[in-house]
Enzyme design. Structure first.
Site, PDB file in Angstrom:
ATOM      1  N   LYS A 206       0.841  -1.197   0.000  1.00  0.00           N
ATOM      2  CA  LYS A 206       0.000   0.000   0.000  1.00  0.00           C
ATOM      3  C   LYS A 206       0.882   1.255   0.000  1.00  0.00           C
ATOM      4  O   LYS A 206       0.690   2.156  -0.788  1.00  0.00           O
ATOM      5  CB  LYS A 206      -0.923  -0.020   1.230  1.00  0.00           C
ATOM      6  CG  LYS A 206      -1.811   1.178   1.340  1.00  0.00           C
ATOM      7  CD  LYS A 206      -2.789   1.048   2.490  1.00  0.00           C
ATOM      8  CE  LYS A 206      -3.460   2.394   2.746  1.00  0.00           C
ATOM      9  NZ  LYS A 206      -4.425   2.356   3.825  1.00  0.00           N
ATOM     10  N   GLU A 212      10.405  -4.736   4.607  1.00  0.00           N
ATOM     11  CA  GLU A 212      10.455  -6.129   4.140  1.00  0.00           C
ATOM     12  C   GLU A 212      10.184  -6.209   2.636  1.00  0.00           C
ATOM     13  O   GLU A 212      10.910  -6.863   1.885  1.00  0.00           O
ATOM     14  CB  GLU A 212       9.410  -6.986   4.873  1.00  0.00           C
ATOM     15  CG  GLU A 212       9.682  -7.214   6.342  1.00  0.00           C
ATOM     16  CD  GLU A 212       9.109  -6.124   7.239  1.00  0.00           C
ATOM     17  OE1 GLU A 212       8.870  -4.992   6.743  1.00  0.00           O
ATOM     18  OE2 GLU A 212       8.919  -6.400   8.435  1.00  0.00           O
ATOM     19  N   GLY A 267      -4.899  -1.768   4.904  1.00  0.00           N
ATOM     20  CA  GLY A 267      -4.108  -2.920   4.442  1.00  0.00           C
ATOM     21  C   GLY A 267      -4.810  -4.243   4.717  1.00  0.00           C
ATOM     22  O   GLY A 267      -4.919  -5.115   3.850  1.00  0.00           O
ATOM     23  N   ARG A 268      -5.330  -4.401   5.932  1.00  0.00           N
ATOM     24  CA  ARG A 268      -5.951  -5.683   6.306  1.00  0.00           C
ATOM     25  C   ARG A 268      -7.349  -5.850   5.714  1.00  0.00           C
ATOM     26  O   ARG A 268      -7.998  -6.862   5.929  1.00  0.00           O
ATOM     27  CB  ARG A 268      -5.962  -5.832   7.836  1.00  0.00           C
ATOM     28  CG  ARG A 268      -6.600  -4.663   8.571  1.00  0.00           C
ATOM     29  CD  ARG A 268      -6.271  -4.712  10.056  1.00  0.00           C
ATOM     30  NE  ARG A 268      -6.733  -3.539  10.783  1.00  0.00           N
ATOM     31  CZ  ARG A 268      -6.038  -2.415  10.920  1.00  0.00           C
ATOM     32  NH1 ARG A 268      -4.852  -2.286  10.355  1.00  0.00           N
ATOM     33  NH2 ARG A 268      -6.523  -1.405  11.628  1.00  0.00           N
ATOM     34  N   GLU A 353      -5.005  -6.460  14.628  1.00  0.00           N
ATOM     35  CA  GLU A 353      -4.505  -5.139  14.244  1.00  0.00           C
ATOM     36  C   GLU A 353      -5.657  -4.127  14.316  1.00  0.00           C
ATOM     37  O   GLU A 353      -5.432  -2.952  14.566  1.00  0.00           O
ATOM     38  CB  GLU A 353      -3.899  -5.187  12.823  1.00  0.00           C
ATOM     39  CG  GLU A 353      -2.926  -4.052  12.562  1.00  0.00           C
ATOM     40  CD  GLU A 353      -2.094  -4.234  11.294  1.00  0.00           C
ATOM     41  OE1 GLU A 353      -0.866  -4.419  11.392  1.00  0.00           O
ATOM     42  OE2 GLU A 353      -2.684  -4.183  10.190  1.00  0.00           O
ATOM     43  N   HIS A 384      -6.064 -33.173  17.176  1.00  0.00           N
ATOM     44  CA  HIS A 384      -4.999 -34.042  17.675  1.00  0.00           C
ATOM     45  C   HIS A 384      -3.828 -33.244  18.237  1.00  0.00           C
ATOM     46  O   HIS A 384      -2.747 -33.785  18.432  1.00  0.00           O
ATOM     47  CB  HIS A 384      -4.540 -34.978  16.555  1.00  0.00           C
ATOM     48  CG  HIS A 384      -5.675 -35.847  16.064  1.00  0.00           C
ATOM     49  ND1 HIS A 384      -5.999 -37.034  16.651  1.00  0.00           N
ATOM     50  CD2 HIS A 384      -6.585 -35.636  15.077  1.00  0.00           C
ATOM     51  CE1 HIS A 384      -7.055 -37.554  16.032  1.00  0.00           C
ATOM     52  NE2 HIS A 384      -7.435 -36.717  15.078  1.00  0.00           N
ATOM     53  N   LYS A 504       9.208  -0.730  14.209  1.00  0.00           N
ATOM     54  CA  LYS A 504       9.834  -0.457  12.903  1.00  0.00           C
ATOM     55  C   LYS A 504      10.930   0.593  13.076  1.00  0.00           C
ATOM     56  O   LYS A 504      12.035   0.461  12.539  1.00  0.00           O
ATOM     57  CB  LYS A 504       8.792   0.100  11.918  1.00  0.00           C
ATOM     58  CG  LYS A 504       7.770  -0.902  11.432  1.00  0.00           C
ATOM     59  CD  LYS A 504       6.875  -0.234  10.383  1.00  0.00           C
ATOM     60  CE  LYS A 504       5.652  -1.069  10.070  1.00  0.00           C
ATOM     61  NZ  LYS A 504       4.700  -0.396   9.199  1.00  0.00           N
TER      62      LYS A 504
HETATM   63  O1  F6P Z   1       3.070  -3.055   9.841  1.00  0.00           O
HETATM   64  C1  F6P Z   1       1.712  -3.097   9.679  1.00  0.00           C
HETATM   65  C2  F6P Z   1       1.285  -2.746   8.283  1.00  0.00           C
HETATM   66  O2  F6P Z   1       1.257  -1.361   8.152  1.00  0.00           O
HETATM   67  C3  F6P Z   1      -0.060  -3.361   7.973  1.00  0.00           C
HETATM   68  O3  F6P Z   1      -1.112  -2.629   8.442  1.00  0.00           O
HETATM   69  C4  F6P Z   1       0.009  -3.520   6.502  1.00  0.00           C
HETATM   70  O4  F6P Z   1      -0.944  -4.422   6.015  1.00  0.00           O
HETATM   71  C5  F6P Z   1       1.427  -3.982   6.327  1.00  0.00           C
HETATM   72  O5  F6P Z   1       2.154  -3.266   7.296  1.00  0.00           O
HETATM   73  C6  F6P Z   1       2.017  -3.808   4.964  1.00  0.00           C
HETATM   74  O6  F6P Z   1       2.003  -2.485   4.551  1.00  0.00           O
HETATM   75  P1  F6P Z   1       2.200  -2.093   3.038  1.00  0.00           P
HETATM   76  O7  F6P Z   1       1.110  -2.706   2.246  1.00  0.00           O
HETATM   77  O8  F6P Z   1       2.146  -0.593   3.010  1.00  0.00           O
HETATM   78  O9  F6P Z   1       3.544  -2.604   2.593  1.00  0.00           O
END
Ligand code: F6P
Length: 540
Positions: A206, A212, A267-268, A353, A384, A504
């Site tokens: 987003k 990452e 995002g979620r 979240e 199980h 972060k």
């Molecule tokens: O760290 C949390 C977050 O901001 C989430 O809310 C989001 O889905 C995820 O990181 C990834 O963010 P992006 O889509 O901006 O890379």
């Protein structure tokens, strides 16, 4: 608005809880032979039997009164009509617009967003069709057979979950992989057996700033250019999904290969935005539209069904009931469907979240519990492993059990075994086994205390005909709106996530401090300093 715990409905629920907390489900079922009928509802292709909950008609009446006093319906309308209900970020919350049919009008700041949504959907469908047919080929002219989605959190969990869930509807000649973790092992494992000439990377973010994803995207670029020997290959092997078009352009992805979305999609809550591009490529545009149809059917149900027959509202209120009155710390979600293996992980971000908040909308620290922990694994495997605790442990863990009446595999006889287990678990959790029953069965004296199952362990049973795209959409929307309902009751902002920021920022500070050669001076607490020093020493 009156403080939550001072509302008449809350006070009445406290008193009611004292009366009902020790009443056994055996008694509740004995007192009302039509209980299963009284406490089940249907909507948008889903059937919910909530009769095996520790509730009476009075509980539901009071919970619905609580929803009224907390103005859940007004807040729901505010969300659907594009008001900026994400107050801490001053944003509208309009994932419902992502699945609104063409021709619907939903405005944000006076602009109808639905035509824009469909423009992106059409562009996605065009791209997916060209890719699936081989019309959109790679740099060397080879057909794209591998799709690697790089993204994390909401830009990963939904696509990964949906691909696994709908795999039987997917193009089996293609391979789909999902890379999220900054651990290089994730990227390495996902790509080591792939032919770069046949591989497309979807960079899903987003913000297009997430450490990452940006790291893995750069690694992917280097991997591809290294294998194909030309920077020019990037144009044919990278597409992006983002709200940050400038960031995408700076990274070097052609804006024509970019699928946008908007800041009013959290995002979620984004698996049905362009973030779902990998899903659409896998199952094709028609199935993807069926998925959106399922989401929309549940949106309509949530918006229009009467409160007492409203699935997401009831599910959300039951979560509040156990969380705030029984003191349950968590709830389990067990899909009796192997393809839904990642559904609990998906729900963890959605639930935790969204509702893991300690202040209300006015910024005051709350004096009640907010979001519970959600966890789970598919049945029957989970039976199980951890079901022992659910049956005989000391903790109350309400569970949602999810099943589908028609199998997806040709092994139909096995489906009966699966469903028999699903139904049996709900029965065992609710009714348990008494000392007398054990005696009658001839269970030896010394063993009896250990074999007694108290029962009275609540479950919701969610049944659908088949795990298909429409059902998946409906199921996800059910939980989205349940989470919304809970947040509205607690009076919190379910759409921000400030809590993830500090970690972060601290990681960014620590990255240069790990340098083994420069050994920068450390200024953290004693434990953090020692951990960094140890890592420097041992990493070599
Ligand atoms: O760290 C949390 C977050 O901001 C989430 O809310 C989001 O889905 C995820 O990181 C990834 O963010 P992006 O889509 O901006 O890379």
């Amino acid at each position: 608005m009156t403080a939550l715990t001072q509302t008449p409905a809350w006070q009445a629920l406290v008193a009611h809880h004292a009366e009902i907390k020790d009443v056994h489900l055996r008694r509740l079922f004995a007192d009302d032979p039509a209980r299963a009928e009284h406490f089940s509802v249907e909507g948008a292709g889903l059937f919910l039997d909530y009769s095996k909950n520790r509730i009476s008609g009075e509980t539901i009446r009071l919970l619905l009164r609580l929803a009224e006093e907390r103005e859940v319906a007004r807040r729901r309308e505010a969300m659907f009509s594009g008001e900026k209900i994400n107050t801490t970020e001053r944003r509208a919350v309009l994932h419902v617009a992502l699945r609104a049919p063409r021709g619907t009008t939903i405005e944000v700041d006076g602009v109808d967003v639905v035509p824009e949504v469909h423009k992106v959907l059409d562009a996605m469908a065009d791209f997916a069709t060209r890719l699936r047919s081989g019309d959109f080929a790679g740099h060397t002219g080879k057909r794209i057979r591998n799709v690697v989605n790089i993204g994390i959190g909401g830009s990963y969990l939904g696509p990964d979950m949906a691909y696994r869930a709908l795999r039987s509807f997917s193009d089996r000649s293609m391979t789909f992989r999902f890379v999220a973790n900054v651990d290089g092992a994730d990227f390495h494992e996902a790509t080591q057996d792939l032919d770069a000439a046949e591989t497309l990377f979807i960079i899903s973010s987003k913000t297009f700033t997430t450490l990452e994803t940006m790291t893995n995207a750069a690694t992917a670029r280097a991997w591809l250019v290294g294998k194909l020997g030309s920077d020019a290959a990037v144009a044919k092997h990278f597409v992006a999904v983002s709200t940050n078009i400038d960031g995408v352009t700076k990274f070097g992805i052609d804006p024509t290969n970019t699928f946008g979305f908007w800041d009013w999609v959290g995002g979620r809550y984004s698996m049905d935005s362009a973030i779902g591009l990998s899903t659409m490529i896998a199952v094709g545009p028609e199935n993807y539209r069926a998925l959106l149809g399922g989401f929309h059917a549940m949106d309509e149900h949530f918006r229009t069904a009467p409160a007492a027959r409203n699935l997401p509202l009831l599910l959300g209120l039951l979560t509040v009931w156990y969380n705030n009155f029984f003191g349950a710390q968590s709830y389990g979600v067990m899909p009796y469907a192997a393809p839904l293996a990642r559904f609990p992980a998906y729900l963890q971000q959605l639930q935790m979240e969204s509702n893991g908040k300690h202040v209300d909308l006015d910024g005051n620290v709350v004096n009640y519990e907010t979001g519970p922990i959600v966890w789970g694994e598919p049945g029957t495997d989970s039976q199980h492993s951890f079901f022992q605790l659910l049956h005989q442990g000391t903790k109350l863990v309400p569970c949602d059990l999810i099943g589908f009446c028609q199998p997806l595999s040709p092994l139909t006889a096995q489906h009966d075994l699966l469903m028999a287990n699903l139904i049996a678990q709900a029965e065992a959790l609710a009714f348990g086994k008494t000392e007398d029953e054990l005696k009658a069965e001839g269970s030896p004296d010394f063993q009896r205390p250990f074999r007694v199952m108290q029962g009275n362990r609540p479950t919701n049973m969610i049944l659908a005909e088949r795990l298909d795209p429409a059902t998946l959409g409906s199921l996800v929307a059910l939980y989205e709106h349940s989470v919304f309902t809970q947040g509205a009751i607690w009076g919190i902002d379910s759409f921000d996530q400030w809590g993830v920021e500090l970690g972060k920022a601290l990681a960014n500070r620590i990255i240069p401090e790990l340098d083994h050669d420069k050994q920068p001076k450390l200024g953290h607490d004693a434990s953090t300093n020692a951990l960094i020093s140890r890592y420097r020493r041992l990493r070599g």
